[in-house]
Design an enzyme around this catalytic site. Sequence first.
Site, mmCIF file in Angstrom:
data_model
loop_
_atom_site.group_PDB
_atom_site.id
_atom_site.type_symbol
_atom_site.label_atom_id
_atom_site.label_comp_id
_atom_site.label_asym_id
_atom_site.label_seq_id
_atom_site.Cartn_x
_atom_site.Cartn_y
_atom_site.Cartn_z
ATOM 1 N N GLY A 73 0.837 -1.195 0.000
ATOM 2 C CA GLY A 73 0.000 0.000 0.000
ATOM 3 C C GLY A 73 0.866 1.237 0.000
ATOM 4 C CB CYS A 74 0.268 4.566 1.432
ATOM 5 S SG CYS A 74 1.095 6.139 1.702
ATOM 6 C CG PHE A 75 5.921 5.038 -0.677
ATOM 7 C CD1 PHE A 75 5.447 6.281 -0.319
ATOM 8 C CD2 PHE A 75 6.401 4.872 -1.970
ATOM 9 C CE1 PHE A 75 5.431 7.340 -1.212
ATOM 10 C CE2 PHE A 75 6.394 5.925 -2.873
ATOM 11 C CZ PHE A 75 5.897 7.168 -2.490
ATOM 12 C CD1 TRP A 76 4.691 8.661 2.100
ATOM 13 C CD2 TRP A 76 2.671 9.466 2.576
ATOM 14 N NE1 TRP A 76 4.447 9.691 1.230
ATOM 15 C CE2 TRP A 76 3.211 10.215 1.496
ATOM 16 C CE3 TRP A 76 1.406 9.798 3.040
ATOM 17 C CZ2 TRP A 76 2.527 11.258 0.884
ATOM 18 C CZ3 TRP A 76 0.722 10.840 2.431
ATOM 19 C CH2 TRP A 76 1.284 11.564 1.369
ATOM 20 C CB CYS A 77 1.627 2.825 5.923
ATOM 21 S SG CYS A 77 0.050 3.602 6.215
#
Length: 183
Positions: free
Chosen positions: A11-15
Site C-alpha cells: 500500500g502507501c509507502f508512508w505507512c
Amino acid sequence: MANETATLAAGCFWCIEAVFDGLAGVQSVESGYIGGHVANPTYNAVCGGKTGHAEAIRVVFDPAVVSFHEVLDIFFEIHDPSQLNRQGNDVGTQYRSAIFPHSPEQEAAARAAIVRAQADHPSRPIVTTIEPLSQWYVAENYHQEYFEREGNSNPYCQIVVAPKLAKFRKKHSERLKTAVFLD
C-alpha cells in the site's frame, strides 16, 4: 554478517516506511517505485495507475539483529495482504501487496511467509505476489521520511498511518530502536 536488503510493497509507502524506520536492526528505509514498465516514473504517474509500478520500500537491515523471516512477518502484520490491489481507501495496482526477492533464499522465505500468513487468516485468501526484482526508482525527496516530517499535520497520516504505527510500537516495544519513543 553483511547487511541484507528487502524490497516490499504494502500500500502507501508512508505507512510501511514509518514502521520499519523504528525497528531495531534496520539501517535505512527508502521509499520508491518498482515493478512497472515506464522508466523514471513520477509519483503522479504511479498514482495514475498507468506505469505498473508499486509504491514500495527498500529496507537495509542487519540480519544478526532482525532476520528476513522476521521482516516478512512484520510486513504481513502491518498491512492487509488479503486486499487485492488496495489498502483501505487506497485503490489501484500501485497499492498492491508484493515482495521483490533479492535472492533465491529470499524467494523461498517469501513463499514460506505467505503460507504462514495464510495459516493465520484461513478465511481470507492472501493475494500478496512474489515478483521479480526489477529496476528500483527512488521516490521524490518529499516522500522520504514523510511520516516523520508531516505526520502531525497531514490528515491522511493521522487517520491511517499513526494508528498503524502506534499499534505496531505497542505490540513490539522490545524490538524498537532506542531512539523511538512510545506515546
